[in-house]
Scaffold this motif. Structure first.
Motif, PDB file in Angstrom:
ATOM      1  N   UNK A   1     -15.883 -59.669 -38.919  1.00  0.00           N
ATOM      2  CA  UNK A   1     -15.146 -58.526 -39.469  1.00  0.00           C
ATOM      3  C   UNK A   1     -14.240 -57.930 -38.395  1.00  0.00           C
ATOM      4  N   UNK A   2     -13.116 -57.333 -38.863  1.00  0.00           N
ATOM      5  CA  UNK A   2     -12.153 -56.807 -37.912  1.00  0.00           C
ATOM      6  C   UNK A   2     -11.524 -55.518 -38.426  1.00  0.00           C
TER       7      UNK A   2
ATOM      8  N   UNK B   1      -2.216 -54.989 -34.759  1.00  0.00           N
ATOM      9  CA  UNK B   1      -3.177 -55.484 -33.769  1.00  0.00           C
ATOM     10  C   UNK B   1      -4.553 -55.456 -34.408  1.00  0.00           C
ATOM     11  N   UNK B   2      -5.281 -56.565 -34.293  1.00  0.00           N
ATOM     12  CA  UNK B   2      -6.618 -56.660 -34.852  1.00  0.00           C
ATOM     13  C   UNK B   2      -7.650 -56.449 -33.751  1.00  0.00           C
TER      14      UNK B   2
ATOM     15  N   UNK C   1      -0.020 -59.636 -35.058  1.00  0.00           N
ATOM     16  CA  UNK C   1       0.870 -60.091 -36.124  1.00  0.00           C
ATOM     17  C   UNK C   1       2.169 -59.290 -36.068  1.00  0.00           C
ATOM     18  N   UNK C   2       3.287 -59.975 -36.086  1.00  0.00           N
ATOM     19  CA  UNK C   2       4.600 -59.342 -36.160  1.00  0.00           C
ATOM     20  C   UNK C   2       5.338 -59.900 -37.364  1.00  0.00           C
ATOM     21  N   UNK C   3       5.745 -59.006 -38.271  1.00  0.00           N
ATOM     22  CA  UNK C   3       6.410 -59.431 -39.502  1.00  0.00           C
ATOM     23  C   UNK C   3       7.782 -58.789 -39.601  1.00  0.00           C
ATOM     24  N   UNK C   4       8.743 -59.544 -40.112  1.00  0.00           N
ATOM     25  CA  UNK C   4      10.094 -59.042 -40.340  1.00  0.00           C
ATOM     26  C   UNK C   4      10.542 -59.443 -41.730  1.00  0.00           C
TER      27      UNK C   4
END
Length: 441
Positions: A380-381, A404-405, A432-435
């Motif tokens: 779990x995170x 950030x997890x 994770x980086x999303x665009x």
């Protein structure tokens, strides 16, 4: 006959990875990374918030919140790290050779594409291409846990058509039908030396005749998503969606053995047409899920939102493997539990050009301590997310989201079918980086 049975138990258990591989960066192998705007608020309000075209796939009813024709493209860069530290022993209790396998994680790009077009004031149509599931771990071939797993790769791509109908100002309904493509690749080391030694074949000891088993397969099936959107009061939006399970009846999955010459000479006589390149028929189920999402506008600038989703991982219970060779069929039992995802977030519309957002989530894993393995060392995170949207013009908007997890170290204590053992801990991390870009026309 005993030799065949001993080897069959070993190889069949290793091929169990075909099911385990179906087990990113929601918990286990589920991918929520289908929207940069959603990423920035930890996917709170994922199916109740207007303006983001990802609802086309996740709650088609919410297409009634979209304004005009538009196209949106998203890409999430997922950096996943999984580092093992531990040791193992062979069937005789001797230390296993090999290192810790390096960083088994990967950096991968998860793309999504959406198109929306209103037909009338009440009827909306949409098209989507998404990656709802995916995972990959890869260790060095000779690592200490090679008998538990070397490579696991799963890719799932959905292409869907969605429709929505606005019943009235309070209620909208929607449905999406999608074709789902599943691709799986696996690699395991096989300790033929240990199995031949257990059968009292002279000249063999554990780890003296390592081979490999490679499995590759793909399949396409159809699923659906049902959605509803409620607007019970000004500024309040509630989304509810159900995504169906998808049963992949994979036939003709390739299974290829690499066997040392000395071991193959024995096996070809003692177990003819058994440890040979063959095919496997099996059925793998991508789990169903349902999501409840709420958005509440507090002022012209501030909106708060929350999400709850439940994924039916317990359906991932038994997998039957049917070999075309003389390897006997096997029923594999797995102990995954249903798991929940909770998130809260907020958006602040600073001005006509800029919207800022943030969110926090708790993501429960379906993998318990009893069933955790090297292929999916999941735990779990907690998520912490930030993001923004810049509306460059009336037609064009860009979004970015970062997560950030926070993931605690976890452990494994495993025994392979060839009686070797593996004990150690995992240090797991992910960013994770999303665009995205959205164009209205």
């Amino acid at each position: 006959m005993k030799l065949i049975e001993v080897h069959a138990r070993s190889v069949l258990a290793l091929v169990a990875g075909l099911a385990c591989a179906s087990l990113g960066h929601a918990a286990a192998f589920k991918l929520k990374e289908q929207s940069a705007a959603g990423q920035g608020r930890a996917f709170a309000g994922s199916i109740s918030e207007g303006g983001d075209a990802s609802v086309i796939a996740n709650n088609p009813a919410a297409m009634t919140l979209l304004d005009g024709r538009l196209i949106q493209a998203d890409a999430a860069v997922v950096n996943y790290s999984a580092k093992f530290d531990g040791s193992g022993r062979d069937a005789l209790g001797r230390p296993l050779s090999g290192g810790n396998g390096g960083d088994a994680g990967q950096t991968a790009v998860v793309p999504s594409l959406y198109f929306h077009a209103p037909v009338t004031d009440r009827i909306h149509l949409g098209f989507s291409v998404t990656a709802p599931f995916g995972f990959k771990t890869e260790y060095d071939d000779g690592w200490v846990g090679r008998y538990q797993g070397v490579k696991t790769s799963l890719k799932v791509i959905d292409a869907g058509v969605s429709g929505a109908y606005k019943v009235n100002d309070v209620l909208s309904l929607g449905v999406s039908v999608f074709a789902e493509r599943l691709d799986v690749k696996l690699r395991n080391a096989v300790d033929f030396g240990a199995q031949l030694a257990a059968a009292r074949v002279p000249g063999f000891l554990p780890t003296s005749a390592d081979g490999f088993l490679d499995v590759e397969g793909d399949n396409t099936e159809v699923g659906y998503t049902l959605g509803a959107l409620l607007r019970p009061a000004d500024g309040t939006t509630v989304g509810l969606a159900y995504r169906s399970e998808v049963k992949h009846k994979a036939k003709g999955v390739d299974a290829r053995f690499t066997i040392p010459a000395a071991a193959n000479a024995v096996l070809s006589v003692a177990a003819p047409n058994t440890f040979v390149n063959t095919t496997v028929d099996t059925e793998l189920t991508m789990p169903a899920s349902w999501t409840l999402s709420i958005s509440q506008r507090l002022s012209p600038q501030w909106t708060v939102m929350a999400d709850y989703s439940r994924t039916s991982w317990s359906k991932f219970d038994k997998v039957v493997l049917d070999f075309a060779s003389n390897l006997p069929n096997q029923t594999l039992d797995f102990g995954y539990r249903n798991a929940s995802f909770y998130s809260v977030g907020t958006e602040y519309q600073m001005n006509d050009a800029w919207t800022l957002r943030g969110g926090f989530a708790y993501d429960q894993t379906p993998v318990t301590d009893a069933v955790r393995d090297v292929r999916v060392p999941d735990v779990s995170r907690r998520w912490l997310s930030l993001g923004a949207t810049w509306r460059a013009s009336k037609q064009l908007a860009y979004s970015v989201g970062y997560t950030h997890l926070f993931i605690k170290d976890t452990s494994v204590n495993l025994r392979s079918p060839s009686a070797s053992t593996l004990q150690g801990t995992y240090n797991v991390g992910s960013d994770i980086l999303a665009v995205s870009a959205q164009y209205s026309f």
